[in-house]
Enzyme design. Sequence first.
Site, short mmCIF file in Angstrom:
data_model
loop_
_atom_site.label_atom_id
_atom_site.label_comp_id
_atom_site.label_asym_id
_atom_site.label_seq_id
_atom_site.Cartn_x
_atom_site.Cartn_y
_atom_site.Cartn_z
CB SER A 288 -0.93 0.01 1.22
OG SER A 288 -0.17 0.05 2.43
N GLY A 289 2.04 1.20 -0.59
CA GLY A 289 2.86 2.40 -0.74
C GLY A 289 2.37 3.22 -1.92
CG LEU A 290 3.64 7.01 -4.93
CD1 LEU A 290 2.34 7.77 -4.74
CD2 LEU A 290 4.81 7.95 -5.11
CE LYS B 281 5.39 -6.66 5.84
NZ LYS B 281 6.50 -7.60 5.72
CD1 TRP C 16 7.56 5.86 7.27
CD2 TRP C 16 9.59 5.29 8.01
NE1 TRP C 16 7.39 5.05 8.37
CE2 TRP C 16 8.62 4.68 8.84
CE3 TRP C 16 10.94 5.07 8.27
CZ2 TRP C 16 8.96 3.88 9.92
CZ3 TRP C 16 11.28 4.27 9.35
CH2 TRP C 16 10.30 3.68 10.18
CB ALA C 17 9.57 9.37 0.81
CD GLN C 18 13.55 12.63 6.30
OE1 GLN C 18 14.52 13.28 5.95
NE2 GLN C 18 13.53 11.97 7.45
CD GLU D 249 16.51 15.39 -2.95
OE1 GLU D 249 15.70 15.58 -2.03
OE2 GLU D 249 16.59 14.32 -3.58
CG ASP E 185 7.13 -9.66 2.90
OD1 ASP E 185 7.97 -10.35 3.49
OD2 ASP E 185 6.41 -8.82 3.46
CG HIS F 131 21.23 8.08 4.81
ND1 HIS F 131 21.91 8.77 5.79
CD2 HIS F 131 20.57 9.03 4.09
CE1 HIS F 131 21.68 10.07 5.66
NE2 HIS F 131 20.86 10.25 4.65
NE ARG G 43 22.70 9.45 0.64
CZ ARG G 43 21.39 9.52 0.39
NH1 ARG G 43 20.74 8.46 -0.03
NH2 ARG G 43 20.73 10.64 0.57
CG HIS H 51 18.20 5.07 2.22
ND1 HIS H 51 17.31 5.49 3.20
CD2 HIS H 51 18.10 5.97 1.21
CE1 HIS H 51 16.71 6.61 2.79
NE2 HIS H 51 17.17 6.91 1.59
NE ARG I 70 16.88 5.51 -4.18
CZ ARG I 70 16.56 6.56 -3.45
NH1 ARG I 70 15.82 7.52 -3.96
NH2 ARG I 70 16.97 6.67 -2.20
#
Length: 528
Positions: A13-15, A35, A45-47, A116, A217, A238, A284, A345, A380
């Site tokens: 059920s994410g984006l 779940k 949680w994505a900022q 970014e 999963d 990260h 990073r 991450h 990425r």
Amino acid sequence: MYMSHFDVIIIGSGLAGMTLALNLAESQRVAVVTKRGLLDGASNWAQGGIAAVLAENDSIEAHISDTLIAGAGLCDEQATRFVVENSRAAIEWLIEQGVPFTRDADNSTGYHLTREGGHSHRRIIHAADATGHAIQVTLAEKIKSHANITLLENHIAIDLITGGKLGLEDNACHGVYVLDKDKGKVRTFASRHIVLASGGAGKVYLYTTNPDVSTGDGVAMGWRAGCRVSNMEFVQFHPTCLYHPHAKSFLITEAVRGEGGILVLRDGTRFMQDYDPRAELAPRDVVARAIDFEMKKRGLDCVYLDISHKPAAFLKEHFPNIYERCLELGIDITRQPIPVVPAAHYSCGGIVTDSAARTDIPNLYAIGEVACTGLHGANRLASNSLLECMVYAQAAAKDILKQPQTPPVALPEWDESRVTDADEIIVISHNWDELRRFMWDYVGIVRTNKRLERAQHRIRLLTEEINEYYQNFRVSNDLIELRNLVLTADLIVQCAMLRHESRGLHYSRDYPEQLAEAKNTVLVPGEK
């Protein structure tokens, strides 16, 4: 009693999952299986934001070029172009849904665009510093109120049901077994189309920025069903995650280093200058490797990020959330260094898919972090992940809507006649802890042949124990997740052992050079 039929079942059920559900629901009966709660995935949680070509001085070619450079030669150029060319349409769809992106009257787009690392232009559209949450909350309201969408919270998928398992001539996917955690019963869901949108696998590591639900999963279920898996060795870490027993997955933004924060050992000794002339401002992956090397060399639990030399008023103004969260845990960042560790991450690899998000199995799709589309290559580019979720969810919707209506296949009920209730739950928690620790030590940021061999040996032992446990006892959420985690760990190790070079996120001390030709690592079920 526990059989249900849908046109499309979306696992996750994410984006990616929400976008697909809303693009199908006008004409399809859709089930969204998640779940935990609807907002418990990594998207929430994505900022940062979503990368898209929106500004007049930006271009599709520039965004493609930035992505290809970050991907270290492994990006699929066709997939990259497909995603970038569809970026504006994806953002416009979110705006139509009512997502409150941060506005900027002085910008020709009407929205504030930030920049970014790795991007040549300002192209990150965002909602303050909590973009994922703003998007998910907006879409969740539409999911909950749509008559054609059935939301199944606290349901965890166990395995896909394919024609091969049913003794049919085709090997198409016809359904899925799902544990209803509230009732403790396994339900059988039949569907014309199944979509894996279950996210990544950060919980395979001891330290991760991912939520607890990120247990690999989808990759594990897809592999067991017969899907190819690619590039699992490329795990993005990260460099600075808060190290504290009560601070699960709390990131310390890179902006702290950008504003003068220094990395030190417990005695205050700096070390980054020994690894890169840019010191704390190195990329990073360089910073993460340096911290990892110091921790392993010295047997440390963490290192420290110190910005206490800055005025207290400055820190409270620029980093209010970090200041408050650390203070809650007894750390005053105006006077004390912050204990940090690198943390898993993002997974760049996953189930192999095409431009319509189709897998090797008919009727089975994969979207989001669970899929390997070719966009990310070996590393990425920042803020491309939410964009990928959107573009491939919409591509999958178009493909599903073109398919002919077919009657559902009769599926057998889940058989638990030969299992009993588990007698020792400690076996699961012990194996989970052991897996995450040796994956961190042996298959983390810096790898060697010897470390990978040690990990593979332990994975084989754990797999035997877990499979025996799975065959003899009733399934539980923890057992399902552990079974998927150990398989996902195995796939990561297999891919890492096959790559005899250092490229992007995969760094091997035995193969420090990058080969002239970039090749994907592709695993095929049944092949050795």
